[in-house]
Design an enzyme around this catalytic site. Sequence first.
Site, PDB file in Angstrom:
ATOM      1  N   LYS A 282     -44.460   8.727  65.376  1.00  8.66           N
ATOM      2  CA  LYS A 282     -43.817   9.954  65.844  1.00  8.66           C
ATOM      3  C   LYS A 282     -44.878  11.063  65.910  1.00  8.66           C
ATOM      4  O   LYS A 282     -45.696  11.193  65.000  1.00  8.66           O
ATOM      5  CB  LYS A 282     -42.691  10.318  64.865  1.00  8.66           C
ATOM      6  CG  LYS A 282     -41.625  11.175  65.458  1.00  8.66           C
ATOM      7  CD  LYS A 282     -40.357  11.152  64.639  1.00  8.66           C
ATOM      8  CE  LYS A 282     -39.391  12.191  65.164  1.00  8.66           C
ATOM      9  NZ  LYS A 282     -38.062  12.087  64.594  1.00  8.66           N
ATOM     10  N   GLU A 361     -21.534  10.005  60.708  1.00  6.11           N
ATOM     11  CA  GLU A 361     -20.589  11.076  60.381  1.00  6.11           C
ATOM     12  C   GLU A 361     -19.264  10.530  59.861  1.00  6.11           C
ATOM     13  O   GLU A 361     -18.665  11.084  58.931  1.00  6.11           O
ATOM     14  CB  GLU A 361     -20.347  11.950  61.613  1.00  6.11           C
ATOM     15  CG  GLU A 361     -21.533  12.844  61.978  1.00  6.11           C
ATOM     16  CD  GLU A 361     -22.672  12.129  62.692  1.00  6.11           C
ATOM     17  OE1 GLU A 361     -22.493  10.959  63.088  1.00  6.11           O
ATOM     18  OE2 GLU A 361     -23.755  12.729  62.849  1.00  6.11           O
ATOM     19  N   ARG A 389     -17.233  13.477  65.731  1.00  7.43           N
ATOM     20  CA  ARG A 389     -17.280  12.029  65.552  1.00  7.43           C
ATOM     21  C   ARG A 389     -16.295  11.538  64.494  1.00  7.43           C
ATOM     22  O   ARG A 389     -15.856  10.399  64.524  1.00  7.43           O
ATOM     23  CB  ARG A 389     -18.685  11.621  65.077  1.00  7.43           C
ATOM     24  CG  ARG A 389     -19.718  11.509  66.136  1.00  7.43           C
ATOM     25  CD  ARG A 389     -19.604  10.147  66.773  1.00  7.43           C
ATOM     26  NE  ARG A 389     -20.257  10.115  68.063  1.00  7.43           N
ATOM     27  CZ  ARG A 389     -21.480   9.671  68.269  1.00  7.43           C
ATOM     28  NH1 ARG A 389     -22.194   9.228  67.262  1.00  7.43           N
ATOM     29  NH2 ARG A 389     -21.974   9.663  69.478  1.00  7.43           N
TER      30      ARG A 389
END
Length: 653
Positions: A282, A361, A389
């Site tokens: 990353k 979630e 969600r």
Amino acid sequence: MLRLLDKIDSPADLKGLTQQELKQLASEIRGELVAIVSANGGHLASNLGVVELTIALHRVFDSPRDKIIWDVGHQSYVHKLLTGRRQRFASLRQYGGLSGFTCRSESQHDPFGAGHASTSVSAALGMAIARDLSGDNYHVVAVIGDGAITGGMALEALNQVGHLDSRLIVVLNDNGMSISPTVGALAKLLSKVRFDRRYHRAKETGRRILTALPLGGRLWQASQKVKSRFKGLILPIMVWEELGFTYMGPIDGHNIHELEIALTQARDYRLRPTFVHVITTKGKGYLPAEGDTVYFHGVPPESVSTKVIPTYSEVFAQTVLRLARENPRLVVVTPAMPEGNCLSIVDAEFPQRVFDVGICEQHAVTFAAGLATQGFIPVVAIYSTFLQRAFDQVIHDVCLQDLPVVFAIDRGGIVGEDGKTHQGAFDISYLTLIPNLIVSAPKDENELQHLLYTAVKSDHPMAIRYPRNPGLGVKLDTELHSIPIGKGEMVRYGEDVAILAIGATVAPSLEAAQELTSNGIEATVVNARFAKPLDSELIIRLGSRIKRIVTVEENALSGGFGSSVVKLLEQSAIYDIQVKSIGIPDEFVEQGAQVALRSKYGLDAKGIVQQVLTLFPNLDSSSLLMVKGRLKERRPFKNNSPPIPDIEGGHRG
Ligand SMILES: Cc1ncc(C[n+]2csc(CCOP(=O)(O)OP(=O)(O)O)c2C)c(N)n1
């Protein structure tokens, strides 16, 4: 001098480039990413990490005929640069500009829009099955990160892919990071693959042998088989094979040549779904981002000044820390957003009581419900948009059982440049319809502290929604106290119009009231505090006296605070009244600066003044000034009408 990048108008332009040119292109792309994202803000580190992967995907596959689906879509900037959007790239995340995520209406190269995580495999499977049913033969590729793959939806989809055996390619972009380090058992398994030294030593030897053999020849194919068996012996990769995929990898995600070989094999392998495991870094190629991927995951726009006023999120975390010190049964749950919710200070002191559950979630909410059944007080720290969600979990697992879970809902209201997928436009609507749930919003960061204290003591499910912004800079009380549930606060009194505001809209409403005074209109301003239960007593008393009411909220008008007020007035048979509701109309809110969007929807002081003035149709603002002195006589409530008794907070105008 013209860059190579300037000649790429579609993926077809990539096909003739040499490996050397591709390296140069990758470096030019990185330069472009750093330049534009530094100015506009956005997901820098994630995009720097997929430069080579995106180039390789577009060389091996034939987009838009082949479908490439980026999970979350936050890492699709390179894809945008290579698919005809280079010239608009400077408008990234700006009002009217390119979206920071994939978006079907933006390009035929975006077969599926995203913004929320873990949807790519489901969408890809749907497309693959549609292809098979219509007798077509294009390729479908889902590219998903090691963070997003821990989401329930992704796992549900992988389960079905293996079951249906559909021809589909899942590319795992494994960089070991979600926003913060990826958590969970799956993450541990992946990190074993990333770090297994024995494998990497053996792989290097294998690579030397393989490169000496003619690509695709019989010897080469035989060696590939041996390589794959050997890999299975030492790496924990059999899980993917057992799930029904043919596993390929781990592949060096910054080696375009190696990527192309693996992706070509996956493309041409027609028997089963394939899983291509790509290892990336990353932030690759930009040292500050490689060194601090967490900060550079999502950077703010250049124009954002370094703030001195603490944000609501910071005040939330400081208060939770205080409350955790007092109450050993308080625990915090975050679905992969410890940074956004500023929870590091709590985690540092109480690591056993802060749970990052990954991008999950639904699980976060039910996990909290389980904790609550055993006498713990879970605070679920979650963004408004992501709580969507877990709608059923809030209903079925928490509220139906009246469990004392606290929902600290960050980014409620307009969030800005992240756009349609991330606006917190709906929470008041989707939460106020749930029985047992208390729904509140503080007028400032000081009230946030008290509402949190109230929620922790309430013994019922309670939601507190607050905005993305810095607070108002008000003084923070050192002593915390409970606020009576369902009690609003009248912060200003005037008899011409009552402005009932909730949360972040209280401050601009007060400003608007001040402005209206100079136009001869005296306004009451109520800080509603609770969208549920409403302060019905106060609203009915006001509605009986002041015949013009304006409600203000940074939430959808549909099912929002204003609609609850209207319902209450109707149920109380108060019909002789004009009501105007200010909020978000029935549309998805575009991306853009918060200030601009608030102005667009009339949610700033100016917009509120304008709406109030529409309730005085015979007076335009200039005549209002002129009749200022005489207006008193025309008011519905004369000076001799009795004052409103016992109103909490009184007239502090
Ligand atoms: C449902 C949902 N929850 C949380 C987020 C916030 N979010 C955006 S990107 C991200 C991390 C994704 O990690 P990964 O898939 O590994 O991609 P990377 O950025 O590391 O390349 C998170 C948590 C989201 N977009 N959607």
